[in-house]
Design a protein around this motif. Structure first.
Motif, mmCIF file in Angstrom:
data_model
loop_
_atom_site.group_PDB
_atom_site.id
_atom_site.type_symbol
_atom_site.label_atom_id
_atom_site.label_comp_id
_atom_site.label_asym_id
_atom_site.label_seq_id
_atom_site.Cartn_x
_atom_site.Cartn_y
_atom_site.Cartn_z
ATOM 1 N N GLY A 230 3.330 65.453 8.167
ATOM 2 C CA GLY A 230 4.174 66.647 8.191
ATOM 3 C C GLY A 230 5.086 66.718 9.404
ATOM 4 N N ILE A 231 5.404 65.564 9.979
ATOM 5 C CA ILE A 231 6.328 65.518 11.123
ATOM 6 C C ILE A 231 7.677 66.072 10.660
ATOM 7 C CG2 ILE A 231 7.530 63.955 12.723
ATOM 8 C CD1 ILE A 231 4.510 64.098 13.233
ATOM 9 N N PRO A 232 8.366 66.833 11.482
ATOM 10 C CA PRO A 232 9.680 67.348 11.078
ATOM 11 C C PRO A 232 10.602 66.211 10.612
ATOM 12 C CG PRO A 232 8.983 68.421 13.095
ATOM 13 C CD PRO A 232 7.986 67.327 12.821
ATOM 14 N N VAL A 233 11.287 66.461 9.522
ATOM 15 C CA VAL A 233 12.132 65.447 8.895
ATOM 16 C C VAL A 233 13.173 64.911 9.875
ATOM 17 C CG1 VAL A 233 13.865 65.109 7.088
ATOM 18 C CG2 VAL A 233 11.740 66.299 6.565
ATOM 19 N N GLU A 234 13.761 65.769 10.682
ATOM 20 C CA GLU A 234 14.787 65.327 11.630
ATOM 21 C C GLU A 234 14.227 64.347 12.653
ATOM 22 O OE1 GLU A 234 18.199 65.441 11.814
ATOM 23 O OE2 GLU A 234 17.820 66.104 9.769
ATOM 24 N N VAL A 235 12.963 64.508 13.033
ATOM 25 C CA VAL A 235 12.341 63.573 13.986
ATOM 26 C C VAL A 235 12.258 62.191 13.349
ATOM 27 C CG1 VAL A 235 10.196 63.014 15.218
ATOM 28 C CG2 VAL A 235 11.075 65.368 15.218
ATOM 29 N N MET B 80 10.545 55.750 1.187
ATOM 30 C CA MET B 80 9.192 56.232 0.933
ATOM 31 C C MET B 80 9.255 57.531 0.141
ATOM 32 S SD MET B 80 6.410 54.880 1.904
ATOM 33 C CE MET B 80 6.441 53.144 2.211
ATOM 34 N N LYS B 81 8.179 57.803 -0.545
ATOM 35 C CA LYS B 81 8.014 59.074 -1.256
ATOM 36 C C LYS B 81 6.678 59.664 -0.846
ATOM 37 C CE LYS B 81 10.903 57.789 -5.117
ATOM 38 N NZ LYS B 81 11.085 57.795 -6.556
ATOM 39 N N ASN C 185 1.719 67.404 -3.015
ATOM 40 C CA ASN C 185 1.076 68.504 -2.300
ATOM 41 C C ASN C 185 1.772 68.885 -0.994
ATOM 42 O OD1 ASN C 185 0.015 65.892 -1.518
ATOM 43 N ND2 ASN C 185 -1.456 66.960 -0.238
ATOM 44 N N TYR C 186 2.866 68.238 -0.646
ATOM 45 C CA TYR C 186 3.583 68.573 0.584
ATOM 46 C C TYR C 186 4.656 69.635 0.358
ATOM 47 C CZ TYR C 186 1.044 65.060 3.065
ATOM 48 O OH TYR C 186 0.022 64.354 3.652
ATOM 49 N N GLY C 187 4.841 70.039 -0.866
ATOM 50 C CA GLY C 187 5.810 71.085 -1.187
ATOM 51 C C GLY C 187 7.182 70.507 -1.448
ATOM 52 N N PRO C 188 7.894 71.088 -2.413
ATOM 53 C CA PRO C 188 9.172 70.519 -2.848
ATOM 54 C C PRO C 188 10.247 70.463 -1.762
ATOM 55 C CG PRO C 188 8.767 72.634 -3.922
ATOM 56 C CD PRO C 188 7.524 72.265 -3.174
ATOM 57 N N ALA D 82 13.624 66.936 1.391
ATOM 58 C CA ALA D 82 14.276 66.633 2.670
ATOM 59 C C ALA D 82 13.823 65.267 3.187
ATOM 60 C CB ALA D 82 13.968 67.719 3.691
ATOM 61 N N PHE D 83 12.540 64.983 3.085
ATOM 62 C CA PHE D 83 12.003 63.706 3.547
ATOM 63 C C PHE D 83 12.598 62.543 2.748
ATOM 64 C CE2 PHE D 83 9.003 60.224 3.256
ATOM 65 C CZ PHE D 83 8.710 59.981 4.583
#
Length: 141
Positions: free
Chosen positions: A30-35, A61-62, A66-69, A74-75
């Motif tokens: 769950g690291i912030p996508v921007e990081v 990667m996908k 369960n991480y939420g849409p 964004a990832f």
């Protein structure tokens, strides 16, 4: 972040191709996508700085549902966006045909078995082989 810290060490060796397959653990944590995005961009930049003629190849990667849409979307956008911005080839999903297949993963459901890794190699080769053939043909001219 670990990959960014190691890239200088990895690229001390001569390199013509660099397959960048990082970020999955960031997503699972769950690291912030921007990081994650910034670290991948820094790896691409560092590779080009150390080896200007290098052929970087980005492997997407996908994440599990369960991480939420919002986070997943964004990832997963990171990879095609970075590939387009940097004009580098993209493997859309490194674990295509392997992820979620219990016969190709260890009981943790994340890490591929030996057969799973053979399939991953085939996925990489589908994108890498034509690029190498093109580079060889160009070098021969």
């Amino acid at each position: 972040t670990d990959g960014l810290q190691r890239i200088g060490w990895v690229l001390r060796q001569p390199a013509e191709v660099l397959v960048i397959e990082l970020g999955g653990n960031d997503g699972l944590r769950g690291i912030p996508v921007e990081v994650t995005r910034n670290n991948l961009q820094a790896i691409i930049d560092r590779a080009r700085e150390l080896h200007p003629e290098i052929l970087p190849l980005l492997a997407g990667m996908k994440l599990p549902p369960n991480y939420g849409p919002e986070y997943i979307e964004a990832f997963e956008r990171i990879y095609p966006e970075l590939a387009a911005e940097n004009e580098i080839p993209l493997i859309p999903f490194l674990l295509e045909g392997v992820a979620a297949d219990p016969d190709l993963n260890f009981p943790d459901g994340i890490h591929p078995t030996a057969e799973g890794h053979r399939r991953v190699a085939e996925v990489v080769w589908q994108t890498l082989e034509p690029l190498l053939r093109e580079r060889i043909a160009t070098d021969a001219e």
